[in-house]
Design an enzyme around this catalytic site. Structure first.
Site, PDB file in Angstrom:
ATOM      1  CD  GLU A   1      -2.860  -1.306   2.179  1.00 36.36           C
ATOM      2  OE1 GLU A   1      -3.935  -1.935   2.149  1.00 36.36           O
ATOM      3  OE2 GLU A   1      -2.339  -1.255   3.263  1.00 36.36           O
TER       4      GLU A   1
ATOM      5  CE1 TYR B   1      -8.434  19.433  21.162  1.00 35.58           C
ATOM      6  CE2 TYR B   1     -10.242  19.606  22.009  1.00 35.58           C
ATOM      7  CZ  TYR B   1      -9.087  19.483  21.888  1.00 35.58           C
ATOM      8  OH  TYR B   1      -8.033  20.267  23.431  1.00 35.58           O
TER       9      TYR B   1
END
Length: 216
Positions: free
Chosen positions: A73, A119
């Site tokens: 990947e 957040y």
């Protein structure tokens, strides 16, 4: 950052990811830009056992220059770093709640997860859902590049998150916030929620990447 420092950062963050249970088995991979090179975790390595001296070395185009065989990947990391010169590191995991989210039917590709917390707005911001590609399929490259231009956090369908940052620590902060918000999403499913408004999100995201990671 020197090559040794970059390699040490990969070892430290990889082991932290494993300790925190953000991946399992021999899944997950990391990369960091090191000048004209990219250091990436090798194929088939448990993140809890990553060694700074045993990393794969790629050029900016993703060609293998040295070290062990890179993760299959690696192209995900290379694609993100190619279109985001402002960012230097990428983290990919199969974190439980994010992976579960990626399996749900009917997700909005441009907003697969509502911005439930401040957040999340600061550390993740835009999250794009990519179509399904088999793990390691380089055909995903164009989709990764397109999504990375819009934001630094991606969700691979039926797979997991890929998050970039100015360094590995900020990428990990954002990935953890994504995983936490996915958990909050599943806990609150079936209950009315009040996601952040567009105005509140804009106030949070009109900052530089480093400004979006304040201390708790």
């Amino acid at each position: 950052m020197s090559g040794e420092a970059a390699a040490a950062q990969i070892e430290r963050v990889a082991r932290s990811i494993h300790r925190r249970g953000l991946t399992h088995g021999r899944t997950g991979n990391l990369a960091i830009r090191d000048g004209e090179r990219i250091l990436v975790t090798p194929t088939g390595v448990n993140l809890g056992e990553v060694e700074a001296g045993e990393l794969s070395v790629l050029d900016a185009a993703g060609h293998h220059l040295g070290g062990p065989k890179p993760t299959k990947e690696a192209f995900l990391h290379v694609a993100m770093l190619r279109v985001r010169p402002d960012l230097n590191a990428v983290v990919h995991t199969h974190s439980l709640y994010s992976a579960a989210l990626s399996c749900l039917d009917g997700l909005d590709e441009e907003r697969p997860l509502p911005p439930l917390t401040a957040y999340y707005g600061m550390r993740v911001g835009e999250l794009r859902l990519l179509p399904y590609f088999a793990p390691g399929d380089p055909a995903a490259t164009a989709a990764v590049e397109d999504a990375a231009r819009a934001g630094h956090a991606l969700l691979l369908r039926n797979h997991g998150p890929v998050v970039a940052g100015v360094d590995l620590d900020s990428a990990l902060d954002a990935l953890e916030e994504l995983e936490h918000t996915a958990q909050v999403y599943f806990i609150t499913t079936g209950h009315p929620t009040a996601p952040l408004t567009a105005e509140r999100l804009a106030a949070l995201t009109s900052r530089t990447p480093s400004e979006r990671t304040p201390p708790a």
